[in-house]
Motif scaffolding. Structure first.
Motif, mmCIF file in Angstrom:
data_model
loop_
_atom_site.group_PDB
_atom_site.id
_atom_site.type_symbol
_atom_site.label_atom_id
_atom_site.label_comp_id
_atom_site.label_asym_id
_atom_site.label_seq_id
_atom_site.Cartn_x
_atom_site.Cartn_y
_atom_site.Cartn_z
ATOM 1 N N ARG A 169 0.834 -1.208 0.000
ATOM 2 C CA ARG A 169 0.000 0.000 0.000
ATOM 3 C C ARG A 169 0.871 1.261 0.000
ATOM 4 O O ARG A 169 0.551 2.253 -0.668
ATOM 5 N N ILE A 170 1.978 1.233 0.743
ATOM 6 C CA ILE A 170 2.901 2.371 0.762
ATOM 7 C C ILE A 170 3.506 2.586 -0.621
ATOM 8 O O ILE A 170 3.616 3.714 -1.108
ATOM 9 N N GLU A 171 3.900 1.501 -1.266
ATOM 10 C CA GLU A 171 4.502 1.615 -2.595
ATOM 11 C C GLU A 171 3.525 2.235 -3.596
ATOM 12 O O GLU A 171 3.916 3.085 -4.414
ATOM 13 N N ALA A 172 2.269 1.825 -3.538
ATOM 14 C CA ALA A 172 1.269 2.385 -4.437
ATOM 15 C C ALA A 172 1.047 3.871 -4.153
ATOM 16 O O ALA A 172 0.979 4.703 -5.071
ATOM 17 N N MET A 173 0.949 4.217 -2.876
ATOM 18 C CA MET A 173 0.781 5.610 -2.480
ATOM 19 C C MET A 173 1.964 6.451 -2.929
ATOM 20 O O MET A 173 1.810 7.575 -3.431
ATOM 21 N N ASP A 174 3.169 5.922 -2.765
ATOM 22 C CA ASP A 174 4.391 6.623 -3.129
ATOM 23 C C ASP A 174 4.370 7.025 -4.599
ATOM 24 O O ASP A 174 4.648 8.182 -4.955
ATOM 25 N N ALA A 175 4.033 6.090 -5.460
ATOM 26 C CA ALA A 175 3.988 6.380 -6.892
ATOM 27 C C ALA A 175 2.954 7.451 -7.216
ATOM 28 O O ALA A 175 3.185 8.340 -8.053
ATOM 29 N N GLU A 176 1.808 7.392 -6.545
ATOM 30 C CA GLU A 176 0.741 8.364 -6.810
ATOM 31 C C GLU A 176 1.125 9.761 -6.331
ATOM 32 O O GLU A 176 0.869 10.757 -7.014
ATOM 33 N N ILE A 177 1.761 9.853 -5.152
ATOM 34 C CA ILE A 177 2.176 11.165 -4.643
ATOM 35 C C ILE A 177 3.263 11.751 -5.538
ATOM 36 O O ILE A 177 3.249 12.955 -5.857
ATOM 37 N N ALA A 178 4.217 10.922 -5.973
ATOM 38 C CA ALA A 178 5.288 11.406 -6.847
ATOM 39 C C ALA A 178 4.717 12.006 -8.122
ATOM 40 O O ALA A 178 5.151 13.075 -8.582
ATOM 41 N N ALA A 179 3.731 11.333 -8.695
ATOM 42 C CA ALA A 179 3.109 11.848 -9.918
ATOM 43 C C ALA A 179 2.344 13.141 -9.652
ATOM 44 O O ALA A 179 2.358 14.070 -10.466
#
Length: 332
Positions: free
Chosen positions: A204-214
């Protein structure tokens, strides 16, 4: 005699079995480890690992600040009864240093700034600094920064470290893994549950990380100023352009000279936003932006208004992202 039992006799015949089931369930709940966590972002990660087992107790709640918190009697009782305590370390929760020393080994204490995989950063000096380099940041990849802390250190140098480690998602993943390992050590019967929860939380953190970066990518070169120097892990990880802070530590009122320096920094960098925090007075932000075109926004590294629980870490990170976008986006 009727071949069928009466309803009353049927219920009575089930009572012993029901009593055993209730007793077993009560014993299982009672066996859940007693866990205490210092601040809400860490509490959210630990709570996520403990889902289906129990709920950790949070010490610093609501708009209270970890920088100036005073333990309540209920907090002291919880610490005295704890099996496991999670805190970042003395660089952040100074109020916990002596109480934890007084536990005398009754509880396992996990100092997360020392956890395997956590990359700590040294505190910055001064209220103005250069923005972090933007060298091809990609979510899910490690970054090297000159001010990252070497973990081959003596415990005495923790005071020089920035304790807001959770604002780097890579550190959050390391915290989750450390929590699962510590919980499995004291509660091996539920090790599989902790491991499964940890794996789900990391994903879940990895998915959130990608979304915040974008989401923040369009604003990485837009300068801004924060209330206190709490966000450098976020800045380094996502490559955003913070150029100064009103105060290094929120428990210290900035001097007139400091405010003048920040106003000069605001003019030099043409910072688009100056961010307040809900735990502290916004009047200083008003002083800094007076007579400028800078906008005022709000960021919160610990989630004063976020409900505690297994979703709190994600809500805190999302709120920072939304706060940045909402203020840094060009005003129509």
């Amino acid at each position: 005699m009727s071949p069928f039992l009466s309803p009353v006799r049927s219920i009575r015949s089930l009572l012993p079995a029901l009593a055993l089931l209730l007793a077993a369930g009560g014993a299982q709940a009672a066996d859940a480890p007693k866990v205490v966590v210092s601040v809400k972002p860490i509490h959210g990660l630990v709570a996520s690992v403990m889902q289906g087992v129990g709920s950790p107790k949070l010490l610093v709640k609501g708009a209270s600040s970890e920088h100036s918190y005073t333990l309540k009697p209920s907090d002291a009782r919880a610490l005295a009864q704890a099996d496991l305590v999670f805190w970042v370390g003395e660089s952040l929760e100074t109020f916990l240093t002596r109480p934890l020393e007084s536990l005398g080994g009754k509880a396992t204490v996990i100092e997360l700034i020392d956890a395997e995989g956590v990359e700590a950063m040294n505190l910055r000096e001064g209220g103005a600094w250069e923005a972090h380099a933007h060298d091809d940041h990609k979510p899910g990849h490690a970054h090297d920064h000159d001010h990252k802390h070497d973990h081959k250190h003596d415990h005495g140098d923790h005071a020089s470290l920035d304790g807001h480690i959770w604002l780097d998602p890579h550190n959050a993943e390391a915290i989750v893994k450390a929590a699962a390992a510590a919980l499995s050590e004291i509660d091996p019967a539920r090790a599989e549950t902790y491991a499964a929860n940890a794996a789900a939380t990391v994903a879940r953190i990895e998915a959130m990380d990608a979304e915040i970066a974008a989401a923040v990518a369009p604003y990485r070169d837009t300068p801004y100023i924060v209330f206190h120097d709490a966000y450098q892990y976020f800045e380094a990880h996502y490559g955003t352009s913070a150029v100064g802070s009103i105060t290094l530590s929120p428990e210290r009122q900035p001097s007139a000279r400091r405010l003048s320096e920040i106003r000069q920094r605001l003019a030099e960098t043409k910072a688009r936003c100056v961010f307040a925090e809900p735990q502290f007075t916004p009047a200083l932000v008003d002083v800094v932006i007076e007579g400028t075109s800078a906008q005022k926004g709000v960021l919160d590294p610990t989630g004063a208004n976020v409900p505690e629980g297994p979703d709190s870490y994600f809500a805190i990170m999302r709120d920072i992202e939304k706060g940045l976008r909402g203020c840094l986006a060009p005003q129509s």
